[in-house]
Design a protein around this motif. Sequence first.
Motif, PDB file in Angstrom:
ATOM      1  N   ALA A 137      -3.969   3.321  -1.181  1.00  0.00           N
ATOM      2  CA  ALA A 137      -2.537   3.303  -1.449  1.00  0.00           C
ATOM      3  C   ALA A 137      -1.975   4.702  -1.247  1.00  0.00           C
ATOM      4  O   ALA A 137      -2.690   5.702  -1.384  1.00  0.00           O
ATOM      5  CB  ALA A 137      -2.247   2.815  -2.873  1.00  0.00           C
ATOM      6  N   VAL A 138      -0.694   4.754  -0.912  1.00  0.00           N
ATOM      7  CA  VAL A 138       0.041   6.011  -0.801  1.00  0.00           C
ATOM      8  C   VAL A 138       1.239   5.913  -1.743  1.00  0.00           C
ATOM      9  O   VAL A 138       1.967   4.917  -1.729  1.00  0.00           O
ATOM     10  CB  VAL A 138       0.523   6.271   0.639  1.00  0.00           C
ATOM     11  CG1 VAL A 138       1.389   7.529   0.704  1.00  0.00           C
ATOM     12  CG2 VAL A 138      -0.672   6.388   1.583  1.00  0.00           C
ATOM     13  N   ARG A 172       0.809  -1.217   0.000  1.00  0.00           N
ATOM     14  CA  ARG A 172       0.000   0.000   0.000  1.00  0.00           C
ATOM     15  C   ARG A 172       0.842   1.268   0.000  1.00  0.00           C
ATOM     16  O   ARG A 172       0.309   2.364  -0.138  1.00  0.00           O
ATOM     17  CB  ARG A 172      -0.967  -0.004   1.203  1.00  0.00           C
ATOM     18  CG  ARG A 172      -1.988  -1.151   1.120  1.00  0.00           C
ATOM     19  CD  ARG A 172      -2.943  -1.186   2.287  1.00  0.00           C
ATOM     20  NE  ARG A 172      -3.519   0.117   2.534  1.00  0.00           N
ATOM     21  CZ  ARG A 172      -3.189   0.902   3.569  1.00  0.00           C
ATOM     22  NH1 ARG A 172      -2.291   0.507   4.454  1.00  0.00           N
ATOM     23  NH2 ARG A 172      -3.776   2.065   3.720  1.00  0.00           N
ATOM     24  N   LEU A 173       2.157   1.132   0.185  1.00  0.00           N
ATOM     25  CA  LEU A 173       3.057   2.288   0.117  1.00  0.00           C
ATOM     26  C   LEU A 173       4.013   2.084  -1.056  1.00  0.00           C
ATOM     27  O   LEU A 173       4.835   1.169  -1.055  1.00  0.00           O
ATOM     28  CB  LEU A 173       3.844   2.453   1.416  1.00  0.00           C
ATOM     29  CG  LEU A 173       4.921   3.556   1.415  1.00  0.00           C
ATOM     30  CD1 LEU A 173       4.317   4.922   1.098  1.00  0.00           C
ATOM     31  CD2 LEU A 173       5.650   3.605   2.761  1.00  0.00           C
ATOM     32  N   GLN A 179       4.044  -4.334   2.853  1.00  0.00           N
ATOM     33  CA  GLN A 179       3.178  -3.181   2.595  1.00  0.00           C
ATOM     34  C   GLN A 179       3.851  -2.152   1.701  1.00  0.00           C
ATOM     35  O   GLN A 179       3.188  -1.248   1.185  1.00  0.00           O
ATOM     36  CB  GLN A 179       2.792  -2.491   3.908  1.00  0.00           C
ATOM     37  CG  GLN A 179       1.897  -3.287   4.829  1.00  0.00           C
ATOM     38  CD  GLN A 179       1.544  -2.472   6.055  1.00  0.00           C
ATOM     39  OE1 GLN A 179       0.704  -1.585   6.009  1.00  0.00           O
ATOM     40  NE2 GLN A 179       2.206  -2.764   7.158  1.00  0.00           N
ATOM     41  N   THR A 180       5.186  -2.268   1.544  1.00  0.00           N
ATOM     42  CA  THR A 180       5.961  -1.245   0.851  1.00  0.00           C
ATOM     43  C   THR A 180       6.681  -1.822  -0.357  1.00  0.00           C
ATOM     44  O   THR A 180       7.133  -2.963  -0.338  1.00  0.00           O
ATOM     45  CB  THR A 180       6.995  -0.625   1.818  1.00  0.00           C
ATOM     46  OG1 THR A 180       6.304   0.001   2.902  1.00  0.00           O
ATOM     47  CG2 THR A 180       7.867   0.410   1.121  1.00  0.00           C
ATOM     48  N   VAL A 213      -0.463   5.742   5.520  1.00  0.00           N
ATOM     49  CA  VAL A 213      -0.664   4.334   5.171  1.00  0.00           C
ATOM     50  C   VAL A 213      -1.465   3.620   6.257  1.00  0.00           C
ATOM     51  O   VAL A 213      -2.366   2.835   5.960  1.00  0.00           O
ATOM     52  CB  VAL A 213       0.702   3.630   4.974  1.00  0.00           C
ATOM     53  CG1 VAL A 213       0.520   2.120   4.828  1.00  0.00           C
ATOM     54  CG2 VAL A 213       1.416   4.191   3.748  1.00  0.00           C
ATOM     55  N   ARG A 214      -1.161   3.916   7.525  1.00  0.00           N
ATOM     56  CA  ARG A 214      -1.793   3.202   8.646  1.00  0.00           C
ATOM     57  C   ARG A 214      -3.142   3.786   9.049  1.00  0.00           C
ATOM     58  O   ARG A 214      -3.902   3.149   9.772  1.00  0.00           O
ATOM     59  CB  ARG A 214      -0.869   3.227   9.874  1.00  0.00           C
ATOM     60  CG  ARG A 214       0.474   2.559   9.670  1.00  0.00           C
ATOM     61  CD  ARG A 214       1.198   2.385  10.998  1.00  0.00           C
ATOM     62  NE  ARG A 214       1.350   3.652  11.684  1.00  0.00           N
ATOM     63  CZ  ARG A 214       2.445   4.406  11.636  1.00  0.00           C
ATOM     64  NH1 ARG A 214       3.465   4.020  10.908  1.00  0.00           N
ATOM     65  NH2 ARG A 214       2.523   5.538  12.294  1.00  0.00           N
ATOM     66  N   CYS A 262       4.027   7.220   6.345  1.00  0.00           N
ATOM     67  CA  CYS A 262       3.619   5.953   6.958  1.00  0.00           C
ATOM     68  C   CYS A 262       2.356   6.121   7.800  1.00  0.00           C
ATOM     69  O   CYS A 262       1.533   5.210   7.899  1.00  0.00           O
ATOM     70  CB  CYS A 262       4.754   5.378   7.798  1.00  0.00           C
ATOM     71  SG  CYS A 262       6.130   4.748   6.806  1.00  0.00           S
TER      72      CYS A 262
END
Length: 335
Positions: free
Chosen positions: A154-155, A15-16, A199-200, A138-139, A135
């Motif tokens: 998503a970021v 998502r990052l 996640q990244t 993202v969270r 971050c």
Amino acid sequence: MSQPWPSRFWPTQCRLHIVTGKGGTGKTTVAAALALALAEGGGRVLLVEVEGRQGIAQLFDTAPLPYEERSIAIAPGGGEVFALAIDPEQALLEYLDMFYKLGRAGKALKRFGAIDFATTVAPGMRDVLLTGKACEAVRRTASDRPGRAFAYDAVVMDAPPTGRITRFLNVNTEVAGLARVGPVKNQAEAVMRVLTSPQTAVHLTTVLEEMPVQETLDGIEDLRSAGLPVGAVLVNMVRTAYLATGKRAAVSAAAEKRVAALLKPYGVDTAEAGALAVLGREHAERLTLEDNERRVLEEAGQPVVELPLISDGVDLGGLYELAAVLTAAAGGPEE
């Protein structure tokens, strides 16, 4: 449809998306196109800028971005892209209020210049704040999106250049080691848990030239050594090949007379035909060099995506064109 959509180029839970690249490779353009691609089909994506250049605002032809998440584009299928220019001073004030409940006291520190001192003198503090804010996005959990767990699907970060990306992302490890206890240590460790997890993905932008390709290979090695997850290699500004591989050898200096003879019935004189032959030979040579750089990139073992050169310059329409290429290459959103 669920978001973010799974891809051949990053884990499903990613998502990052951090986009880096050597200067001149179109890093900001690629980051913006990736944000549009990820938002396709109904997603909500945050595009963040950390270098203070206001490159995102220029690409989307909007006013300079404040330290505020602002909608800047609608993606195909009803998705939405928000943008944020992260300001280290504002991020530090937010951090002080969040963890130390300073509130007005933090603003007083700004008036006395303490905030500017902390973000420019304290080693690594600026990078900690920039990565920490990304971050946090993202969270962040969703409060206005029924059925969605997170505020953003998503970021995408328009990150610093390849030469310093590993140090930029890894600075929280150093901070966590210096701070033995307390919110600073906890925050740094939380950021590194995101940055080193599935996640990244760190994507590297390049062009098919020797120096950018070599810097990309060095960047991949540095990221891997630091335990940071490498995503795709995004080859930008790829020119159209007008000569098939098997025909390039035929475009040589010896072919100039033949070219002149073929074009003479059409009113093209010998000098003009010679100039055209030279252009053809140079094009063939460039294509051969580009193929060599492709092979070098493929040997690095990361997925490679090619984005076309937009000869008239990248405007908003060009961003959507590049986003469509990324969507198609990565597999696209689920229906």
